[in-house]
Design a protein around this motif. Structure first.
Motif, PDB file in Angstrom:
ATOM      1  N   THR A  21       0.829  -1.209   0.000  1.00 26.49           N
ATOM      2  CA  THR A  21       0.000   0.000   0.000  1.00 26.49           C
ATOM      3  C   THR A  21       0.860   1.255   0.000  1.00 26.49           C
ATOM      4  OG1 THR A  21      -1.755  -1.144   1.197  1.00 26.49           O
ATOM      5  CG2 THR A  21      -1.807   1.254   1.240  1.00 26.49           C
ATOM      6  N   VAL A  22       1.877   1.268   0.857  1.00 31.29           N
ATOM      7  CA  VAL A  22       2.775   2.418   0.950  1.00 31.29           C
ATOM      8  C   VAL A  22       3.972   2.272   0.022  1.00 31.29           C
ATOM      9  CG1 VAL A  22       4.307   3.705   2.496  1.00 31.29           C
ATOM     10  CG2 VAL A  22       2.067   2.936   3.312  1.00 31.29           C
ATOM     11  N   LEU A  23       4.533   1.067  -0.066  1.00 28.88           N
ATOM     12  CA  LEU A  23       5.832   0.900  -0.715  1.00 28.88           C
ATOM     13  C   LEU A  23       5.777   0.763  -2.231  1.00 28.88           C
ATOM     14  CD1 LEU A  23       7.454  -1.520   1.875  1.00 28.88           C
ATOM     15  CD2 LEU A  23       7.779   0.937   1.676  1.00 28.88           C
ATOM     16  N   ASP A  46      18.700  -5.721  -6.857  1.00 28.45           N
ATOM     17  CA  ASP A  46      17.817  -5.151  -5.841  1.00 28.45           C
ATOM     18  C   ASP A  46      18.363  -5.581  -4.484  1.00 28.45           C
ATOM     19  OD1 ASP A  46      15.718  -4.121  -4.386  1.00 28.45           O
ATOM     20  OD2 ASP A  46      14.189  -5.476  -5.191  1.00 28.45           O
ATOM     21  N   VAL A  47      18.973  -4.631  -3.763  1.00 28.04           N
ATOM     22  CA  VAL A  47      19.685  -4.921  -2.518  1.00 28.04           C
ATOM     23  C   VAL A  47      18.782  -4.622  -1.324  1.00 28.04           C
ATOM     24  CG1 VAL A  47      21.692  -4.334  -1.102  1.00 28.04           C
ATOM     25  CG2 VAL A  47      21.892  -4.418  -3.606  1.00 28.04           C
ATOM     26  N   ALA A  48      18.773  -5.539  -0.358  1.00 28.97           N
ATOM     27  CA  ALA A  48      17.806  -5.469   0.738  1.00 28.97           C
ATOM     28  C   ALA A  48      16.413  -5.433   0.121  1.00 28.97           C
ATOM     29  CB  ALA A  48      18.060  -4.272   1.654  1.00 28.97           C
ATOM     30  N   ALA A  49      16.160  -6.424  -0.703  1.00 24.16           N
ATOM     31  CA  ALA A  49      14.998  -6.434  -1.605  1.00 24.16           C
ATOM     32  C   ALA A  49      13.686  -6.672  -0.892  1.00 24.16           C
ATOM     33  CB  ALA A  49      15.196  -7.509  -2.674  1.00 24.16           C
ATOM     34  N   PHE A  66      14.766   1.593   1.081  1.00 27.08           N
ATOM     35  CA  PHE A  66      14.505   1.531   2.516  1.00 27.08           C
ATOM     36  C   PHE A  66      15.217   0.340   3.168  1.00 27.08           C
ATOM     37  CE2 PHE A  66      10.684   3.138   0.258  1.00 27.08           C
ATOM     38  CZ  PHE A  66      10.860   4.482   0.557  1.00 27.08           C
ATOM     39  N   GLY A  67      16.373  -0.002   2.641  1.00 23.96           N
ATOM     40  CA  GLY A  67      17.169  -1.090   3.189  1.00 23.96           C
ATOM     41  C   GLY A  67      18.537  -0.625   3.617  1.00 23.96           C
ATOM     42  N   ALA A  98      16.669   4.658  -1.704  1.00 23.41           N
ATOM     43  CA  ALA A  98      15.584   5.399  -1.053  1.00 23.41           C
ATOM     44  C   ALA A  98      15.700   5.258   0.457  1.00 23.41           C
ATOM     45  CB  ALA A  98      14.226   4.888  -1.517  1.00 23.41           C
ATOM     46  N   ALA A  99      15.430   6.357   1.150  1.00 22.05           N
ATOM     47  CA  ALA A  99      15.417   6.377   2.619  1.00 22.05           C
ATOM     48  C   ALA A  99      14.260   7.260   3.058  1.00 22.05           C
ATOM     49  CB  ALA A  99      16.737   6.912   3.161  1.00 22.05           C
ATOM     50  N   TRP A 100      13.702   6.967   4.219  1.00 19.19           N
ATOM     51  CA  TRP A 100      12.587   7.766   4.714  1.00 19.19           C
ATOM     52  C   TRP A 100      13.051   9.152   5.127  1.00 19.19           C
ATOM     53  CZ3 TRP A 100       8.381   5.916   3.102  1.00 19.19           C
ATOM     54  CH2 TRP A 100       8.096   4.539   3.123  1.00 19.19           C
TER      55      TRP A 100
END
Length: 268
Positions: A25-27, A48-51, A114-115, A142-144
């Motif tokens: 929903t968010v990601l 795709d790292v920390a997939a 986000f990983g 990507a990071a929050w």
């Protein structure tokens, strides 16, 4: 959620099933946005790292890319493999983003959504993305942004405080990737060029308070740990208090916003 999360594997193992069920929903909109920074074709090879459960991996494969996906959590990889059952171009394995199991110069693009922000050694994570990229390849991380800037996170933490008065909204951390200057500096220090940091905001909405709580808590590694530690009886008590709070404070189908920072750089 926040970079206060332990970097160990256990939180991600605990949350994997719920993450797969409700995290999209968010990601998913952020995964789709990440792919806009790269031209994907049937010739593209990406990592795709920390997939996690593979939202980006599947979206990239649907665009024609050959995808290598890696995550430290075996439970996350199990969920990814199930999601990728109809996508033979995706290969998934358990592995550490700080020591990627790939040769140098292997990929046209490298992603971490986000990983990498949770890695104990973020500089090593950025360096590994650079190492496995071909010259001219693109890294997208990507990071929050700060939770205080997110109406979605403020709604969640308001409910958490109603359920547990010791809970509090995470405080801004100027040493984390929520600081664009830190984000930019760490990417450049890894040898990436043409670095830029861009914001992207997503709006989500929920039919009622219970759906909001269920979606966010089931996809939060932090809260999966809390639930495991306090036990089901206490968690259900907190859930009732939280949903009661949200029933008063959240109007059904009201959009809530959350923002991420995207770091984009090019391998020389």
């Amino acid at each position: 959620m926040s970079e206060q999360l332990s970097s160990g594997v256990r939180p991600w193992d605990l949350v994997a099933e719920g993450y797969a069920a409700t995290g999209a929903t968010v990601l998913a909109p952020f995964a789709a946005h990440a792919l806009e920074y790269v031209t994907i074709s049937s010739e593209s090879k990406i990592v795709d790292v920390a997939a996690g459960t593979g939202l980006l991996s599947v979206a990239a494969a649907e665009l024609g890319a050959e995808v290598q996906a890696v995550d430290l959590s075996a439970s996350m990889i199990d969920q990814l493999v199930a999601a990728a059952a109809d996508h033979p171009a995706i290969t998934a394995q358990v592995g550490d983003g700080q020591a990627l199991p790939y040769d140098d110069n292997s990929f046209d693009a490298a992603f971490s959504l986000f990983g990498l922000m949770f890695f104990p050694d973020r500089p090593k994570g950025f360096a590994e993305l650079h190492r496995v990229l071909r010259p001219g390849g693109t890294a997208v991380v990507a990071a929050w942004a700060s939770a205080a800037e997110s109406s979605l996170m403020r709604a969640l933490f308001g409910a958490l405080v109603a359920a547990d008065p010791t809970a509090a909204l995470p405080q801004p951390n100027p040493r984390s990737l929520e600081n664009p200057r830190v984000f930019d500096a760490e990417m450049r220090a890894a040898g990436l060029l043409d670095v830029r940091i861009q914001q992207h905001t997503v709006e989500v909405q929920y039919p009622d308070a219970a759906a909001l709580w269920e979606s966010l808590t089931r996809s939060s590694a932090n809260l999966a740990v809390v639930r495991d530690e306090v036990g089901e009886e206490e968690w259900q008590r907190r859930t009732e208090a939280a949903v009661d709070h949200l029933t008063v404070t959240y109007r059904p189908n009201t959009p809530l916003r959350t923002t991420a920072l995207f770091g984009i750089g090019t391998a020389p």
